[in-house]
Design a protein around this motif. Structure first.
Motif, PDB file in Angstrom:
ATOM      1  N   SER A 149      -5.544  29.195   6.167  1.00 17.20           N
ATOM      2  CA  SER A 149      -5.924  28.231   5.137  1.00 17.20           C
ATOM      3  C   SER A 149      -4.761  27.877   4.213  1.00 17.20           C
ATOM      4  CB  SER A 149      -7.091  28.778   4.307  1.00 17.20           C
ATOM      5  OG  SER A 149      -6.742  29.992   3.663  1.00 17.20           O
ATOM      6  N   TYR A 150      -3.871  28.820   3.950  1.00 13.49           N
ATOM      7  CA  TYR A 150      -2.757  28.549   3.039  1.00 13.49           C
ATOM      8  C   TYR A 150      -1.834  27.481   3.620  1.00 13.49           C
ATOM      9  CZ  TYR A 150       0.906  29.457  -0.404  1.00 13.49           C
ATOM     10  OH  TYR A 150       1.830  29.322  -1.418  1.00 13.49           O
ATOM     11  N   LEU A 152      -2.535  25.416   6.079  1.00 18.25           N
ATOM     12  CA  LEU A 152      -3.285  24.192   6.355  1.00 18.25           C
ATOM     13  C   LEU A 152      -3.397  23.312   5.110  1.00 18.25           C
ATOM     14  CD1 LEU A 152      -5.115  22.431   8.150  1.00 18.25           C
ATOM     15  CD2 LEU A 152      -7.045  23.872   7.438  1.00 18.25           C
ATOM     16  N   TRP A 153      -3.847  23.891   3.993  1.00 20.62           N
ATOM     17  CA  TRP A 153      -4.061  23.075   2.798  1.00 20.62           C
ATOM     18  C   TRP A 153      -2.764  22.730   2.086  1.00 20.62           C
ATOM     19  CZ3 TRP A 153      -8.119  20.255   1.962  1.00 20.62           C
ATOM     20  CH2 TRP A 153      -9.327  20.608   2.583  1.00 20.62           C
ATOM     21  N   THR A 154      -1.748  23.559   2.248  1.00 16.08           N
ATOM     22  CA  THR A 154      -0.429  23.205   1.719  1.00 16.08           C
ATOM     23  C   THR A 154       0.113  21.986   2.447  1.00 16.08           C
ATOM     24  OG1 THR A 154       0.050  25.508   1.105  1.00 16.08           O
ATOM     25  CG2 THR A 154       1.931  24.011   1.337  1.00 16.08           C
ATOM     26  N   CYS A 155      -0.095  21.952   3.762  1.00 22.37           N
ATOM     27  CA  CYS A 155       0.317  20.802   4.565  1.00 22.37           C
ATOM     28  C   CYS A 155      -0.465  19.558   4.144  1.00 22.37           C
ATOM     29  CB  CYS A 155       0.091  21.098   6.045  1.00 22.37           C
ATOM     30  SG  CYS A 155       0.462  19.707   7.159  1.00 22.37           S
ATOM     31  N   ARG A 156      -1.753  19.701   3.985  1.00 21.79           N
ATOM     32  CA  ARG A 156      -2.590  18.556   3.609  1.00 21.79           C
ATOM     33  C   ARG A 156      -2.216  18.014   2.231  1.00 21.79           C
ATOM     34  NH1 ARG A 156      -8.470  20.801   5.879  1.00 21.79           N
ATOM     35  NH2 ARG A 156      -8.177  20.057   8.026  1.00 21.79           N
ATOM     36  N   GLU A 157      -1.884  18.902   1.319  1.00 24.99           N
ATOM     37  CA  GLU A 157      -1.470  18.444  -0.004  1.00 24.99           C
ATOM     38  C   GLU A 157      -0.142  17.696   0.069  1.00 24.99           C
ATOM     39  OE1 GLU A 157      -1.448  20.104  -4.575  1.00 24.99           O
ATOM     40  OE2 GLU A 157      -1.178  21.550  -2.939  1.00 24.99           O
ATOM     41  N   SER A 158       0.756  18.141   0.936  1.00 23.30           N
ATOM     42  CA  SER A 158       2.034  17.457   1.121  1.00 23.30           C
ATOM     43  C   SER A 158       1.829  16.064   1.698  1.00 23.30           C
ATOM     44  CB  SER A 158       2.949  18.282   2.044  1.00 23.30           C
ATOM     45  OG  SER A 158       3.287  19.514   1.453  1.00 23.30           O
ATOM     46  N   VAL A 159       0.904  15.955   2.658  1.00 23.64           N
ATOM     47  CA  VAL A 159       0.593  14.650   3.235  1.00 23.64           C
ATOM     48  C   VAL A 159       0.018  13.727   2.168  1.00 23.64           C
ATOM     49  CG1 VAL A 159      -0.873  13.419   4.892  1.00 23.64           C
ATOM     50  CG2 VAL A 159       0.283  15.528   5.575  1.00 23.64           C
ATOM     51  N   TRP A 160      -0.860  14.253   1.336  1.00 28.93           N
ATOM     52  CA  TRP A 160      -1.415  13.454   0.248  1.00 28.93           C
ATOM     53  C   TRP A 160      -0.300  12.902  -0.638  1.00 28.93           C
ATOM     54  CZ3 TRP A 160      -5.186  10.910  -2.180  1.00 28.93           C
ATOM     55  CH2 TRP A 160      -5.064  10.701  -3.544  1.00 28.93           C
ATOM     56  N   ASN A 161       0.603  13.769  -1.055  1.00 28.57           N
ATOM     57  CA  ASN A 161       1.685  13.350  -1.956  1.00 28.57           C
ATOM     58  C   ASN A 161       2.604  12.309  -1.308  1.00 28.57           C
ATOM     59  OD1 ASN A 161       0.951  14.977  -4.154  1.00 28.57           O
ATOM     60  ND2 ASN A 161       2.022  16.748  -3.321  1.00 28.57           N
ATOM     61  N   ARG A 162       2.826  12.466  -0.033  1.00 29.79           N
ATOM     62  CA  ARG A 162       3.767  11.608   0.670  1.00 29.79           C
ATOM     63  C   ARG A 162       3.153  10.283   1.112  1.00 29.79           C
ATOM     64  NH1 ARG A 162       4.995  15.117   3.992  1.00 29.79           N
ATOM     65  NH2 ARG A 162       3.654  14.549   5.729  1.00 29.79           N
ATOM     66  N   SER A 163       1.913  10.316   1.569  1.00 29.74           N
ATOM     67  CA  SER A 163       1.340   9.146   2.237  1.00 29.74           C
ATOM     68  C   SER A 163       0.216   8.438   1.484  1.00 29.74           C
ATOM     69  CB  SER A 163       0.800   9.562   3.629  1.00 29.74           C
ATOM     70  OG  SER A 163       1.833  10.129   4.419  1.00 29.74           O
ATOM     71  N   PHE A 164      -0.372   9.090   0.480  1.00 28.64           N
ATOM     72  CA  PHE A 164      -1.536   8.488  -0.175  1.00 28.64           C
ATOM     73  C   PHE A 164      -1.412   8.358  -1.688  1.00 28.64           C
ATOM     74  CE2 PHE A 164      -3.154  10.199   3.816  1.00 28.64           C
ATOM     75  CZ  PHE A 164      -3.939   9.151   4.287  1.00 28.64           C
ATOM     76  N   ARG A 165      -0.778   9.290  -2.320  1.00 32.90           N
ATOM     77  CA  ARG A 165      -0.756   9.313  -3.783  1.00 32.90           C
ATOM     78  C   ARG A 165      -0.125   8.053  -4.366  1.00 32.90           C
ATOM     79  NH1 ARG A 165       1.011  14.361  -7.729  1.00 32.90           N
ATOM     80  NH2 ARG A 165       0.867  13.192  -9.703  1.00 32.90           N
ATOM     81  N   GLY A 166      -0.910   7.319  -5.149  1.00 40.27           N
ATOM     82  CA  GLY A 166      -0.419   6.105  -5.782  1.00 40.27           C
ATOM     83  C   GLY A 166      -0.226   4.941  -4.840  1.00 40.27           C
ATOM     84  N   LYS A 167      -0.811   5.016  -3.640  1.00 39.34           N
ATOM     85  CA  LYS A 167      -0.630   3.960  -2.641  1.00 39.34           C
ATOM     86  C   LYS A 167      -1.973   3.370  -2.215  1.00 39.34           C
ATOM     87  CE  LYS A 167       3.555   6.144  -0.807  1.00 39.34           C
ATOM     88  NZ  LYS A 167       4.226   6.688   0.395  1.00 39.34           N
ATOM     89  N   THR A 168      -1.905   2.233  -1.574  1.00 36.54           N
ATOM     90  CA  THR A 168      -3.083   1.623  -0.965  1.00 36.54           C
ATOM     91  C   THR A 168      -2.971   1.787   0.536  1.00 36.54           C
ATOM     92  OG1 THR A 168      -3.326   0.003  -2.739  1.00 36.54           O
ATOM     93  CG2 THR A 168      -4.404  -0.503  -0.645  1.00 36.54           C
ATOM     94  N   VAL A 169      -3.954   2.458   1.122  1.00 42.18           N
ATOM     95  CA  VAL A 169      -3.941   2.751   2.553  1.00 42.18           C
ATOM     96  C   VAL A 169      -5.278   2.321   3.146  1.00 42.18           C
ATOM     97  CG1 VAL A 169      -3.662   4.526   4.324  1.00 42.18           C
ATOM     98  CG2 VAL A 169      -2.442   4.747   2.135  1.00 42.18           C
ATOM     99  N   ALA A 203      -8.724  27.551  -4.365  1.00 38.92           N
ATOM    100  CA  ALA A 203      -9.633  28.472  -3.694  1.00 38.92           C
ATOM    101  C   ALA A 203      -9.643  28.229  -2.185  1.00 38.92           C
ATOM    102  CB  ALA A 203     -11.036  28.331  -4.267  1.00 38.92           C
ATOM    103  N   LEU A 204      -9.698  26.981  -1.775  1.00 38.54           N
ATOM    104  CA  LEU A 204      -9.673  26.669  -0.346  1.00 38.54           C
ATOM    105  C   LEU A 204      -8.367  27.134   0.286  1.00 38.54           C
ATOM    106  CD1 LEU A 204     -11.260  23.111  -0.503  1.00 38.54           C
ATOM    107  CD2 LEU A 204     -12.228  25.078   0.716  1.00 38.54           C
ATOM    108  N   THR A 205      -7.279  26.993  -0.440  1.00 40.07           N
ATOM    109  CA  THR A 205      -5.974  27.395   0.073  1.00 40.07           C
ATOM    110  C   THR A 205      -5.906  28.903   0.304  1.00 40.07           C
ATOM    111  OG1 THR A 205      -4.916  25.555  -1.083  1.00 40.07           O
ATOM    112  CG2 THR A 205      -3.497  27.367  -0.416  1.00 40.07           C
ATOM    113  N   LEU A 206      -6.544  29.675  -0.570  1.00 42.91           N
ATOM    114  CA  LEU A 206      -6.439  31.139  -0.526  1.00 42.91           C
ATOM    115  C   LEU A 206      -7.621  31.815   0.159  1.00 42.91           C
ATOM    116  CD1 LEU A 206      -5.214  31.641  -4.199  1.00 42.91           C
ATOM    117  CD2 LEU A 206      -3.814  31.851  -2.130  1.00 42.91           C
ATOM    118  N   GLY A 274       1.353  26.596 -10.443  1.00 41.61           N
ATOM    119  CA  GLY A 274       1.081  26.523  -9.017  1.00 41.61           C
ATOM    120  C   GLY A 274       2.288  26.211  -8.149  1.00 41.61           C
ATOM    121  N   ASN A 275       2.031  25.955  -6.864  1.00 39.45           N
ATOM    122  CA  ASN A 275       3.058  25.605  -5.872  1.00 39.45           C
ATOM    123  C   ASN A 275       4.216  26.600  -5.831  1.00 39.45           C
ATOM    124  OD1 ASN A 275       1.728  23.151  -5.088  1.00 39.45           O
ATOM    125  ND2 ASN A 275       2.504  22.206  -6.966  1.00 39.45           N
ATOM    126  N   PRO A 276       3.934  27.900  -5.650  1.00 36.20           N
ATOM    127  CA  PRO A 276       5.012  28.892  -5.700  1.00 36.20           C
ATOM    128  C   PRO A 276       6.059  28.729  -4.600  1.00 36.20           C
ATOM    129  CG  PRO A 276       2.981  29.879  -4.889  1.00 36.20           C
ATOM    130  CD  PRO A 276       2.617  28.523  -5.409  1.00 36.20           C
TER     131      PRO A 276
END
Length: 315
Positions: A149-150, A152-169, A203-206, A274-276
Motif C-alpha cells: 500500500s505504501y 501504491l499510494w505514493t505512486c498514485r499521489e505522484s501521478v496526481w501531482n504530475r498529471s491532474f493537479r491544477g489541470k483539466t483532463v 491511513a490508506l498508504t500505511l 509528511g512525504n518522508p
C-alpha cells in the motif's frame, strides 16, 4: 583448506563491508537546530484564535490529558514497542497536533465516543467520480505493479501531482490542491481526524504496515466509512501514528544515511509535513552539495524539542 580460504576471505570482506555501512549512518544530535521557533502558519494561528484559546493553553490541555491518563500512556508504550520506536515520538506527535491543529478532548474516552459517531453512507470522490474509478484511469497504470500500500499510494499521489493537479483532463477541471484534500475529505477539506489526527490518504498508504504489525483489517478506498472508523478509533489511530513515525525514521536512514530516532522534534516535524521519502531525498542531495549538515525541525517539531524534558516526564 586451500578451498576454504577464499570462502573465509569473502565472508570477512562482507562482514567488514556491513560494518562500514552500519558506521556510515550518522546520528542526528538531539535538540533544535534553530535558536528560535520557526514561524507558525497563519492558518494555525487563525484556527486557535477562532477557538478563543491560545497555543499555550492548547499545549497544557493535551499535556494534562497524557499526564492524567495512565490508560493512554500504557497504550502509547505498548504500541511504540510493537513498531520499534521510542514512545516519546508518539507523545510528540500527539502534542504537536493538538497544540497547532485541533484542541484536545479532556478524556481519552471522548475519542471513543466521537469515533462511534462516524457512521453513514459517504464515499471518497470528486465531482461525482469515485476514487476507485479515478485511479482506474490509464494515467495510473504505471502504479499497478507496485507492491504494498505504501508504494501504491505514493505512486498514485505522484501521478496526481504530475498529471491532474491544477489541470483539466478529459473535460474535468481538477483543483490545484493536495490529492488528500480533493478526494479524501468528504467532510472538511484539509482536515485530519482523531487522537492521531490521521489523514485518510495517509491511513490508506500505511494500511499494509498496520495490518502486518497490529493485525487490524486492511483499509479499502471504496469503504470511506471504514477508513474513518479506523482513524477515529484511538487504538487504531495510535497504530497508524506509530507506523507513520517508523516510516519516517526508516526513510532517512535508508535514503539519506542519517538516524533521526534520537530527535523527537524531527519525527514530529515529519509527522506534521509528511512525504518522508521525498524529503529524505531532498535533504540527501543538499547535504551532498555541502549546503546543510542536519535536517531541521519546523515550528511544530521545535516545540517538542523545546519541551522534551517535560514531555519525557509524562512517560
Amino acid at each position: 583448506m586451500r578451498q576454504l580460504l577464499p570462502v573465509l576471505a569473502l565472508a570477512t570482506a562482507l562482514f567488514v563491508q556491513s560494518q562500514t555501512t552500519a558506521l556510515a549512518i550518522d546520528v542526528v544530535p538531539p535538540g533544535n537546530r534553530n535558536a528560535e521557533q520557526p514561524s507558525i502558519p497563519g492558518a494555525s494561528t487563525r484556527r486557535t484564535k477562532a477557538g478563543k484559546t491560545s497555543f499555550d493553553a492548547k499545549y497544557e490541555k493535551v499535556r494534562d490529558l497524557i499526564a492524567n491518563d495512565g490508560q493512554l500512556t500504557g497504550k502509547i508504550k505498548s504500541i511504540a514497542g510493537k513498531y520499534g520506536i521510542a514512545p516519546i515520538h508518539m507523545v510528540g506527535a500527539i502534542v504537536g497536533e493538538h497544540t497547532y491543529n485541533v484542541d484536545a478532548y479532556d478524556r481519552l474516552q471522548s475519542y471513543y465516543v466521537k469515533a462511534a459517531s462516524y457512521t453513514g453512507n459517504f464515499r471518497f470522490a470528486y465531482d461525482g467520480e469515485s476514487i476507485g474509478d479515478f485511479v482506474a484511469r490509464p494515467e495510473f497504470a504505471q502504479c499497478a505493479s507496485k507492491k504494498g500500500s505504501y508504494a501504491l499510494w505514493t505512486c498514485r499521489e505522484s501521478v496526481w501531482n504530475r498529471s491532474f493537479r491544477g489541470k483539466t483532463v478529459g473535460g474535468t477541471s481538477f483543483p490545484n490542491n493536495r490529492f488528500s484534500a480533493v478526494f479524501f475529505q468528504p467532510f472538511y477539506a484539509g482536515q485530519t481526524f482523531g487522537l492521531g489526527q490521521i489523514n485518510p490518504l495517509t491511513a490508506l498508504t500505511l494500511t499494509d504496515d498496520v495490518a502486518r504489525i497490529s493485525g487490524y483489517d486492511k483499509l479499502d478506498e471504496n469503504d470511506a466509512a471504514g477508513v474513518y472508523q479506523a482513524i477515529m478509533d484511538p487504538d487504531i489511530s495510535l497504530a497508524y501514528m506509530a507506523a507513520a513515525i517508523r516510516r519516517s525514521i526508516d526513510a532517512y536512514r535508508k535514503i539519506a544515511g542519517v538516524d533521526i530516532s534520537k530527535n523527537p522534534g524531527l519525527t514530529a516535524t515529519l509527522y506534521n509535513i509528511g512525504n518522508p521519502d521525498a524529503r529524505a531525498s531532498a535533504f540527501s542531495a543538499h547535504r551532498a552539495a555541502g549546503e546543510t549538515t542536519w535536517p531541521e525541525e519546523n515550528y511544530y517539531g521545535w516545540l517538542i524539542n523545546d519541551k522534551l524534558a517535560e514531555l519525557e516526564g509524562l512517560l
